[in-house]
Design an enzyme around this catalytic site. Sequence first.
Site, PDB file in Angstrom:
ATOM      1  N   GLY A  11       0.647  -0.994  -0.187  1.00 55.69           N
ATOM      2  CA  GLY A  11      -0.140   0.012   0.020  1.00 55.69           C
ATOM      3  C   GLY A  11       0.856   1.320  -0.018  1.00 55.69           C
ATOM      4  O   GLY A  11       1.786   1.391   0.697  1.00 55.69           O
ATOM      5  N   ARG A  72       1.053  -5.355  -5.307  1.00 58.16           N
ATOM      6  CA  ARG A  72       1.148  -6.339  -4.388  1.00 58.16           C
ATOM      7  C   ARG A  72       1.371  -7.262  -5.463  1.00 58.16           C
ATOM      8  O   ARG A  72       0.448  -7.822  -6.109  1.00 58.16           O
ATOM      9  CB  ARG A  72       0.003  -6.483  -3.370  1.00 58.16           C
ATOM     10  CG  ARG A  72      -0.108  -5.207  -2.248  1.00 58.16           C
ATOM     11  CD  ARG A  72      -1.018  -5.717  -1.486  1.00 58.16           C
ATOM     12  NE  ARG A  72      -1.197  -4.696  -0.335  1.00 58.16           N
ATOM     13  CZ  ARG A  72      -2.059  -3.752  -0.172  1.00 58.16           C
ATOM     14  NH1 ARG A  72      -2.857  -3.626  -0.854  1.00 58.16           N
ATOM     15  NH2 ARG A  72      -1.785  -2.781   0.890  1.00 58.16           N
ATOM     16  N   ASP A 103       5.174  -4.587   6.195  1.00 57.67           N
ATOM     17  CA  ASP A 103       5.668  -5.905   6.570  1.00 57.67           C
ATOM     18  C   ASP A 103       5.696  -6.945   5.631  1.00 57.67           C
ATOM     19  O   ASP A 103       6.864  -7.566   5.177  1.00 57.67           O
ATOM     20  CB  ASP A 103       4.300  -6.275   7.477  1.00 57.67           C
ATOM     21  CG  ASP A 103       4.510  -7.681   8.193  1.00 57.67           C
ATOM     22  OD1 ASP A 103       5.604  -7.736   9.107  1.00 57.67           O
ATOM     23  OD2 ASP A 103       4.041  -8.649   7.836  1.00 57.67           O
ATOM     24  N   THR A 125       4.310   2.865   5.457  1.00 57.91           N
ATOM     25  CA  THR A 125       2.922   2.204   5.621  1.00 57.91           C
ATOM     26  C   THR A 125       2.330   3.400   6.537  1.00 57.91           C
ATOM     27  O   THR A 125       2.767   3.747   7.656  1.00 57.91           O
ATOM     28  CB  THR A 125       3.068   0.684   5.975  1.00 57.91           C
ATOM     29  OG1 THR A 125       1.505   0.681   6.521  1.00 57.91           O
ATOM     30  CG2 THR A 125       3.697   0.434   7.277  1.00 57.91           C
ATOM     31  N   ASP A 127       0.014   2.160   8.335  1.00 54.30           N
ATOM     32  CA  ASP A 127      -0.290   1.439   9.490  1.00 54.30           C
ATOM     33  C   ASP A 127       0.149   1.637  10.698  1.00 54.30           C
ATOM     34  O   ASP A 127      -0.257   1.255  11.974  1.00 54.30           O
ATOM     35  CB  ASP A 127      -0.561  -0.090   9.041  1.00 54.30           C
ATOM     36  CG  ASP A 127      -1.424  -0.248   7.901  1.00 54.30           C
ATOM     37  OD1 ASP A 127      -2.521   0.591   7.725  1.00 54.30           O
ATOM     38  OD2 ASP A 127      -1.549  -1.276   7.183  1.00 54.30           O
ATOM     39  N   ASP A 129       2.308  -0.502  11.918  1.00 55.90           N
ATOM     40  CA  ASP A 129       2.161  -1.877  12.437  1.00 55.90           C
ATOM     41  C   ASP A 129       3.471  -2.648  12.509  1.00 55.90           C
ATOM     42  O   ASP A 129       3.650  -3.651  12.887  1.00 55.90           O
ATOM     43  CB  ASP A 129       1.182  -2.458  11.629  1.00 55.90           C
ATOM     44  CG  ASP A 129       1.571  -2.683  10.228  1.00 55.90           C
ATOM     45  OD1 ASP A 129       2.339  -2.189   9.454  1.00 55.90           O
ATOM     46  OD2 ASP A 129       0.869  -3.614   9.490  1.00 55.90           O
ATOM     47  N   ARG A 154     -17.487  16.123  14.027  1.00 53.11           N
ATOM     48  CA  ARG A 154     -17.929  16.871  15.420  1.00 53.11           C
ATOM     49  C   ARG A 154     -18.832  17.981  15.119  1.00 53.11           C
ATOM     50  O   ARG A 154     -19.819  17.988  15.846  1.00 53.11           O
ATOM     51  CB  ARG A 154     -16.680  17.493  16.147  1.00 53.11           C
ATOM     52  CG  ARG A 154     -16.883  17.981  17.379  1.00 53.11           C
ATOM     53  CD  ARG A 154     -15.736  18.592  18.011  1.00 53.11           C
ATOM     54  NE  ARG A 154     -14.508  17.339  18.590  1.00 53.11           N
ATOM     55  CZ  ARG A 154     -14.790  16.999  19.697  1.00 53.11           C
ATOM     56  NH1 ARG A 154     -15.723  17.324  20.569  1.00 53.11           N
ATOM     57  NH2 ARG A 154     -13.938  16.156  20.121  1.00 53.11           N
ATOM     58  N   ARG A 171      -5.179  -2.058   9.407  1.00 55.93           N
ATOM     59  CA  ARG A 171      -5.259  -3.727   9.488  1.00 55.93           C
ATOM     60  C   ARG A 171      -5.480  -4.007  10.959  1.00 55.93           C
ATOM     61  O   ARG A 171      -6.500  -3.432  11.368  1.00 55.93           O
ATOM     62  CB  ARG A 171      -3.845  -4.347   9.002  1.00 55.93           C
ATOM     63  CG  ARG A 171      -3.871  -4.188   7.330  1.00 55.93           C
ATOM     64  CD  ARG A 171      -2.646  -4.664   6.868  1.00 55.93           C
ATOM     65  NE  ARG A 171      -2.352  -4.460   5.647  1.00 55.93           N
ATOM     66  CZ  ARG A 171      -2.963  -4.931   4.369  1.00 55.93           C
ATOM     67  NH1 ARG A 171      -3.694  -5.844   4.687  1.00 55.93           N
ATOM     68  NH2 ARG A 171      -2.508  -4.525   3.064  1.00 55.93           N
TER      69      ARG A 171
HETATM   70  O1  F6P Z   1      -1.649  -1.351   4.697  1.00 58.84           O
HETATM   71  C1  F6P Z   1      -2.245  -0.204   4.273  1.00 58.84           C
HETATM   72  C2  F6P Z   1      -3.708  -0.280   4.028  1.00 58.84           C
HETATM   73  O2  F6P Z   1      -4.113   0.873   3.747  1.00 58.84           O
HETATM   74  C3  F6P Z   1      -4.284  -0.968   5.203  1.00 58.84           C
HETATM   75  O3  F6P Z   1      -4.691   0.008   6.331  1.00 58.84           O
HETATM   76  C4  F6P Z   1      -5.611  -1.331   4.400  1.00 58.84           C
HETATM   77  O4  F6P Z   1      -6.324  -2.258   5.486  1.00 58.84           O
HETATM   78  C5  F6P Z   1      -5.282  -1.846   3.280  1.00 58.84           C
HETATM   79  O5  F6P Z   1      -3.969  -1.195   3.085  1.00 58.84           O
HETATM   80  C6  F6P Z   1      -6.212  -1.765   2.239  1.00 58.84           C
HETATM   81  O6  F6P Z   1      -5.410  -2.205   0.971  1.00 58.84           O
HETATM   82  P1  F6P Z   1      -6.016  -2.115  -0.492  1.00 58.84           P
HETATM   83  O7  F6P Z   1      -5.467  -0.729  -0.867  1.00 58.84           O
HETATM   84  O8  F6P Z   1      -5.403  -3.256  -1.274  1.00 58.84           O
HETATM   85  O9  F6P Z   1      -7.427  -2.155  -0.330  1.00 58.84           O
END
Ligand code: F6P
Length: 318
Positions: A11, A72, A103, A125, A127, A129, A154, A171
């Site tokens: 991503g 990916r 990751d 990323t 995330d 994570d 809000r 995620r």
């Molecule tokens: O890893 C980054 C991310 O944006 C996550 O937060 C999310 O779950 C996922 O990628 C979404 O993936 P895609 O762009 O393939 O829908």
Amino acid sequence: MKTIAVLTSGGDAPGMNAAIRAVVRTALDKKFTVMGIERGYSGLINGEVMPMERKTVADIIQRGGTVLKTARSEEFKTEKGRKKAVGVLKKFGIDGLVVIGGDGSFRGAQELSKMSIATIGIPGTIDNDLAYTDFTIGFDTAVNTVLDAINKLRDTSTSHERVSVVEVMGRNCGDIALYSGLAGGAENIILPEIGYDGDELCRSIIREKTKGKLHNLIVLAEGIGGAEALAEKIQKVTGIEARATKLGHIQRGGSPSCMDRILASKFGYRAVELLEEGKTSRVVGIRGGKIVDLDIDEALNMSKHFDNKLYNIANALA
Ligand code: F6P
């Protein structure tokens, strides 16, 4: 080492361009030849390799996304795919590879390391994570994007005296929800690391309403459920109007924040230094404000520490 290449994978995240720029310009200053690989590991397998000059990365530090594009790749998960990728690296005389991603991208770099390719990982990323680093490139910008949305929600939630459930990405990691929830003054932050009791949540919404609260803002991490279902349940149980907002891919775009640009620049610079020093199979990160590097196996084996203190602060202030 004479030729190095850089790719972005998985991503996209705001600040990836700043990292590409840092890698390219540092490497050129150190007299390396630099190649850019388009579309991540998928482009590597297909030989989508192009030379990078100082001007190739001009005017990109402020741009979201990645000029190298990203993907990916299922094929790269196979041994055959990885062998093809190594063949392309050899064909272009590439001695070192910088991988910018999360990751999954790092696991790809780990596999290439096992095949004697000198690799360095830069965490990119939204995330946040990755356990070994306090921050990843893109996280700060994404949190600020969410914060902007929370501020707007809000306003309308207060006017209509509604409950607002905002679903954010990440995620299985709740960091985007935790940071944006605390900074946005959310009444409730729901995270995969903690879990929640739906009935107690509804009781607390009623209690707060009775005390005179005009709105109730709930930040929900995607790793624990969907906003739509939760808003429906809240409305049914409490009788208070509730609306769901899923922020989605908006969180992945936009001009990177100052923090992300600086982080990306430091990471990119250090990644090239490591290759110059002959260190490989490493990932760069930041811990306690200092730029660090770790062995890729060690980094990927670490478990992410959940910031309980920050969560407790958010709850105390809600
Ligand atoms: O890893 C980054 C991310 O944006 C996550 O937060 C999310 O779950 C996922 O990628 C979404 O993936 P895609 O762009 O393939 O829908």
